[in-house]
Design a protein around this motif. Structure first.
Motif, PDB file in Angstrom:
ATOM      1  N   GLY A   8      83.357 -24.879  51.888  1.00  0.00           N
ATOM      2  CA  GLY A   8      81.979 -24.444  52.086  1.00  0.00           C
ATOM      3  C   GLY A   8      81.623 -24.182  53.532  1.00  0.00           C
ATOM      4  N   GLN A   9      82.400 -24.755  54.441  1.00  0.00           N
ATOM      5  CA  GLN A   9      82.088 -24.579  55.850  1.00  0.00           C
ATOM      6  C   GLN A   9      83.349 -24.761  56.670  1.00  0.00           C
ATOM      7  N   ILE A  10      83.317 -24.234  57.870  1.00  0.00           N
ATOM      8  CA  ILE A  10      84.426 -24.402  58.802  1.00  0.00           C
ATOM      9  C   ILE A  10      83.930 -25.270  59.951  1.00  0.00           C
ATOM     10  N   LEU A  11      84.560 -26.407  60.137  1.00  0.00           N
ATOM     11  CA  LEU A  11      84.166 -27.311  61.214  1.00  0.00           C
ATOM     12  C   LEU A  11      84.894 -26.923  62.496  1.00  0.00           C
ATOM     13  N   VAL A  12      84.130 -26.755  63.565  1.00  0.00           N
ATOM     14  CA  VAL A  12      84.692 -26.430  64.871  1.00  0.00           C
ATOM     15  C   VAL A  12      84.400 -27.604  65.799  1.00  0.00           C
ATOM     16  N   PRO A  13      85.422 -28.387  66.145  1.00  0.00           N
ATOM     17  CA  PRO A  13      85.201 -29.524  67.046  1.00  0.00           C
ATOM     18  C   PRO A  13      84.590 -29.065  68.369  1.00  0.00           C
ATOM     19  N   LYS A  14      83.711 -29.889  68.910  1.00  0.00           N
ATOM     20  CA  LYS A  14      83.031 -29.540  70.148  1.00  0.00           C
ATOM     21  C   LYS A  14      84.047 -29.210  71.236  1.00  0.00           C
ATOM     22  N   GLY A  15      83.838 -28.110  71.891  1.00  0.00           N
ATOM     23  CA  GLY A  15      84.718 -27.717  72.972  1.00  0.00           C
ATOM     24  C   GLY A  15      86.012 -27.060  72.525  1.00  0.00           C
ATOM     25  N   GLU A  16      86.177 -26.943  71.224  1.00  0.00           N
ATOM     26  CA  GLU A  16      87.394 -26.315  70.733  1.00  0.00           C
ATOM     27  C   GLU A  16      87.053 -24.989  70.057  1.00  0.00           C
ATOM     28  N   GLN A  17      88.060 -24.273  69.644  1.00  0.00           N
ATOM     29  CA  GLN A  17      87.819 -23.030  68.946  1.00  0.00           C
ATOM     30  C   GLN A  17      88.692 -22.948  67.706  1.00  0.00           C
ATOM     31  N   VAL A  18      88.237 -22.157  66.781  1.00  0.00           N
ATOM     32  CA  VAL A  18      88.940 -21.974  65.517  1.00  0.00           C
ATOM     33  C   VAL A  18      89.193 -20.483  65.348  1.00  0.00           C
ATOM     34  N   THR A  19      90.387 -20.139  64.955  1.00  0.00           N
ATOM     35  CA  THR A  19      90.736 -18.739  64.756  1.00  0.00           C
ATOM     36  C   THR A  19      90.795 -18.423  63.266  1.00  0.00           C
ATOM     37  N   LEU A  20      90.094 -17.376  62.875  1.00  0.00           N
ATOM     38  CA  LEU A  20      90.149 -16.917  61.487  1.00  0.00           C
ATOM     39  C   LEU A  20      91.212 -15.820  61.402  1.00  0.00           C
ATOM     40  N   LYS A  21      92.115 -15.945  60.434  1.00  0.00           N
ATOM     41  CA  LYS A  21      93.170 -14.946  60.311  1.00  0.00           C
ATOM     42  C   LYS A  21      93.774 -15.015  58.916  1.00  0.00           C
ATOM     43  N   PRO A  22      94.394 -13.934  58.480  1.00  0.00           N
ATOM     44  CA  PRO A  22      95.069 -13.962  57.184  1.00  0.00           C
ATOM     45  C   PRO A  22      96.140 -15.047  57.177  1.00  0.00           C
ATOM     46  N   GLY A  23      96.210 -15.793  56.103  1.00  0.00           N
ATOM     47  CA  GLY A  23      97.188 -16.870  56.009  1.00  0.00           C
ATOM     48  C   GLY A  23      96.680 -18.176  56.581  1.00  0.00           C
TER      49      GLY A  23
END
Ligand SMILES: [Cu+2]
Length: 74
Positions: A8-23
């Protein structure tokens, strides 16, 4: 065959980043009002929990066939 689990959601830790990509983590679009055509761009708006929005122009590309999607209710 790759399996996917709906969250339902994507958690992004403070100061970090999350990459959305196939797979990996990605956004899936359901109930589209018209078919997507490879080569066109669509506007996608992501909303953060604190109410900020991020709108990106996303290119439509072909994706891997045979992906299987699982929701929590499967
Ligand atoms: Cu998916």
């Amino acid at each position: 065959m790759m399996e996917m689990r709906q969250i339902g959601q994507i958690l992004v830790p403070k100061g970090e980043q999350v990459t959305l990509k196939p797979g990996g983590l990605h956004v899936m679009l359901f109930d589209l009002v018209k078919p997507l055509e490879v080569g066109e761009h669509i506007s996608l708006t992501l909303t953060t929990a604190d109410g900020h929005t991020l709108t990106k122009q996303i290119p439509v590309k072909t994706v891997m066939a045979g992906m299987k999607h699982h929701s929590d209710t499967d």
